[in-house]
Design an enzyme around this catalytic site. Structure first.
Site, PDB file in Angstrom:
ATOM      1  N   SER A 215      24.544  56.942 -17.864  1.00  0.00           N
ATOM      2  CA  SER A 215      25.618  56.359 -17.521  1.00  0.00           C
ATOM      3  C   SER A 215      25.413  54.833 -17.954  1.00  0.00           C
ATOM      4  CB  SER A 215      25.667  56.103 -16.090  1.00  0.00           C
ATOM      5  OG  SER A 215      26.509  55.109 -15.519  1.00  0.00           O
TER       6      SER A 215
ATOM      7  N   TYR B 257      22.129  55.476  -7.331  1.00  0.00           N
ATOM      8  CA  TYR B 257      22.804  55.844  -8.491  1.00  0.00           C
ATOM      9  C   TYR B 257      22.549  55.341  -9.795  1.00  0.00           C
ATOM     10  CZ  TYR B 257      26.494  57.371 -11.629  1.00  0.00           C
ATOM     11  OH  TYR B 257      27.050  57.905 -12.921  1.00  0.00           O
TER      12      TYR B 257
END
Length: 679
Positions: free
Chosen positions: A556, A569
């Site tokens: 990401s 996350y």
């Protein structure tokens, strides 16, 4: 009967015959019908023969798979046929006999159908018929079984002369309904389509019954002590352990996909005393050995041998097999023979475990295995009533390296970029993972959909295609046992794994003080630990194959970008990002490339966003949830929203063949987020 009805009747007959494996093997044999149609130039009726074209399959034949030829021109070729040395030229001459546009290319067997003076002709490759055709005293057995109702035709390579031979025999034996072609198969004829089909079935069923009534109880000899089949689960484990090695060996000359078969026919054959002798004799019917090669590679150790001993012995046998195949090629090749296509086995037999077959794609590998089961059935029938005696090696070579066969191979479409590659994508029943799996399959890969939900994984695989293209498996990536089981399923489905995408993920968006230990552990278990477990298992398979490979992490932009309310996350994504670098450094010596992709938030089609994360991130940024994608797009340099297919495009860019010297790279797929620039 008009042309449309004649064609419809022929297709229906072909499909019925081809639907039963007892009648003919996949893509084996051909059928025909004669009739009339209007010549569009003269307006007069002309006699035609419609015959299954080159490369088609009877069970799935459609009108487009037929070649339509003018019968007068086909028969006129008998006046100009110069002899056996011109067989290839005669196949080319069929093109000058074609009627109308479209249709399939005429096959080598066209002469048989055009020259036999009967309205309908079937040429089939039934196991029972080939058992007679390959029996040492096949001619005598044919008389004994059929009397004068079926006539023996000595072996002749398929072609125009064989068509002349069969036509002459049919004319000289008006009582005959068909013939056994030595070393090859059967041909039947009839005045109606129904009569022709019934005669084909009569020959096949009569041969089956004769073998059943007169055959020896143990045609393959007594069982070998210690060679009985392993229990089913143990067979599966041993097969999964051996398959990557075998696939790597079978891919020495060119990459192959694999198929595993542990049917009763295979296991019983390998447990019997005569299997080494019979396997060494090889197959006989041209359709068989064109797909299975002249003979299989056979392990000569019992099922109880250690994995280490089996592995070492398989390597030795592979070296010997290649040397023997090179001898075969050198001994029989002529100056104008095509170059050797590869010396690796297409069939590997392992007693107590089963058969491993290989091909340029899953269907080819599966069909090769099916053909060897046909060959086992043929050997059983021939040994039951006589002695199995296939055609000699020189004849096999003439067909395997026939210029016409080479031309057929040359007509095949260029392989897709990911052809022969097996991909496993985690979390791929939906969202980004599903888009990646679909793209990889579209580019030629066999795909394993690995997902927490087995039913959804199977559904996603079915959307891509049948089991020759995609399979769905259950996998909780936080469980080492489930990850290992998923890879075992992938290996048993396709022979190994070449391309793995660590995509499984989730996100819980909370500020630091609201993030619980459970939140932290769950995200790290799925993405950090899960990626580690998947990559570890991938490395085990890939190193055993010795074919290199690709591991791709869907990380990401958050792995390098510090955003609010996202500690767990983003931290686990940073863990994934560094795994890419660490594994690229460690696995490079094995030809395994490890790269990553850093997407921006993918809202549309994303399982993570649909699971509630989108609402939380929208709240963080003070926008409506349905406008979150637009918000993300507006903060990028390109002002474009990132979609699942954009991530899939990046995976293909990394693995499709143009970036062969790239490893340890992270590709941003974020439409340009300056704060996430790599530096």
């Amino acid at each position: 009967m008009n042309a449309t009805s004649t064609i419809a009747e022929l297709i229906a007959r072909s499909n019925r015959l081809g639907a039963d494996a007892r009648n003919t093997n996949y893509a084996g044999g051909n059928t025909s019908a004669k009739g009339t149609d209007v010549d569009p130039v003269t307006g007069a009726e002309v006699e035609l023969v419609w015959v299954k074209g080159s490369g088609g399959d009877l069970g799935t034949l459609k009108p487009a798979g037929l070649a339509a030829l003018r019968l007068d021109r086909v028969r006129a070729l008998t006046d100009v046929y110069p002899g056996l040395d011109a067989e290839d030229d005669m196949v080319a001459a069929f093109d000058y006999c074609l009627h109308g546009k479209g249709g399939a290319a005429p096959s080598i067997d066209t002469a048989m159908h055009g020259l036999v003076n009967a309205p309908h002709v079937d040429h089939l490759h039934p196991d029972s018929g080939i058992a007679f055709a390959t029996a040492a005293d096949g001619e005598e057995l044919t008389r004994k079984c059929f009397g004068d109702r079926v006539v023996w035709v000595p072996w002749r390579r398929p072609g125009f002369q064989l068509g002349l031979d069969i036509a002459a025999i049919a004319e000289a034996n008006p009582q005959a309904i068909g013939c056994i072609l030595g070393g090859h198969g059967i041909t039947a004829w009839g005045s109606t389509s129904e009569e022709c089909e019934q005669r084909s079935l009569e020959i096949i069923r009569t041969a089956e019954q004769f073998i059943a009534d007169n055959g020896r109880e143990e045609p393959f000899g007594p069982a070998i002590a210690g060679y009985e089949a392993l229990p089913a689960e143990e067979r599966r484990r041993r097969a999964a352990a051996l398959f990557p090695l075998l696939r790597g060996l079978a891919s020495t000359d060119r990459p192959q996909v694999g198929h595993f078969t542990d049917s009763e026919e295979v296991l019983n054959f390998l447990a019997a005393q005569e299997h080494p002798r019979l396997a060494a004799l090889g197959t006989s019917c041209p359709d068989h050995f064109l797909r299975t090669k002249v003979r299989p590679m056979v392990l000569d150790l019992p099922p109880t041998a250690s994995l280490e001993d089996v592995t070492a012995r398989l390597r030795e046998l592979h070296t010997s097999y290649r040397e023997d195949y090179a001898r075969y090629y050198t001994e029989y090749a002529e100056p104008d023979s095509p170059a050797m296509r590869g010396a690796d086995p297409a069939i590997v037999l392992v007693p107590g475990v089963g058969m491993f077959s290989f091909g340029a794609n899953k269907q080819t590998a599966r069909v090769a295995g099916e053909f060897y089961v046909n060959a086992i059935n043929v050997m059983r029938g021939a040994e039951a009533i006589s002695t199995y005696q296939p055609i000699d090696e020189r004849e096999k070579f003439r067909i395997e390296y026939w210029a016409l066969e080479e031309a057929k191979l040359a007509r095949m479409p260029k392989p897709a970029p990911l052809a022969t590659r097996v991909a496993l994508v985690t979390g791929s029943a939906s969202g980004i993972g599903k888009a990646i799996a679909q793209r990889l399959a579209a580019e030629g890969a066999c795909v394993v959909i690995a997902d927490l939900d087995q039913a959804k994984a199977a559904e996603a695989a079915a959307e891509i295609g049948g089991s020759d293209v995609a399979v769905g498996v259950a996998a909780d990536v936080t469980s080492a046992d489930q990850v290992a089981a998923a890879f075992e399923s992938a290996v048993l489905a396709f022979g190994g794994v070449d391309l793995v995408v660590n995509n499984a993920g989730l996100s819980i968006s909370k500020p630091l003080l609201e993030t619980t230990e459970k939140d932290w552990d769950l995200q790290h278990d799925v993405m950090a630990k899960g990626s580690f477990l998947v990559s570890r298992e991938a490395a085990r398979v890939m190193t055993a194959q010795a074919m290199g490979g690709d591991i791709v992490y869907i990380s990401s932009k958050n792995s390098v970008f510090a955003g609010p309310n996202n500690i767990a996350y983003s931290a686990t994504k940073a863990d994934q990002a560094h795994q890419v670098r660490l594994l690229a450094a460690e696995l490079g010596e094995y030809g395994i490339r490890v790269n990553g992709i850093n997407p921006d938030g993918v809202v549309r089609g994303s399982g993570i966003f649909a699971g509630g994360w989108g609402a939380k991130r929208a709240a963080v940024y003070g926008v409506e949830e349905e406008k979150l994608g637009e918000y993300y797009a507006q903060r990028t340099l390109l002002k474009r929203e990132v979609l699942p297919e954009h991530v899939a495009n990046a995976v293909f860019a990394l693995t499709g063949g143009d970036l062969t010297h790239t490893t340890g790279l992270h590709i941003p797929v974020d439409a340009g987020v300056a704060a996430a620039f790599l530096r």
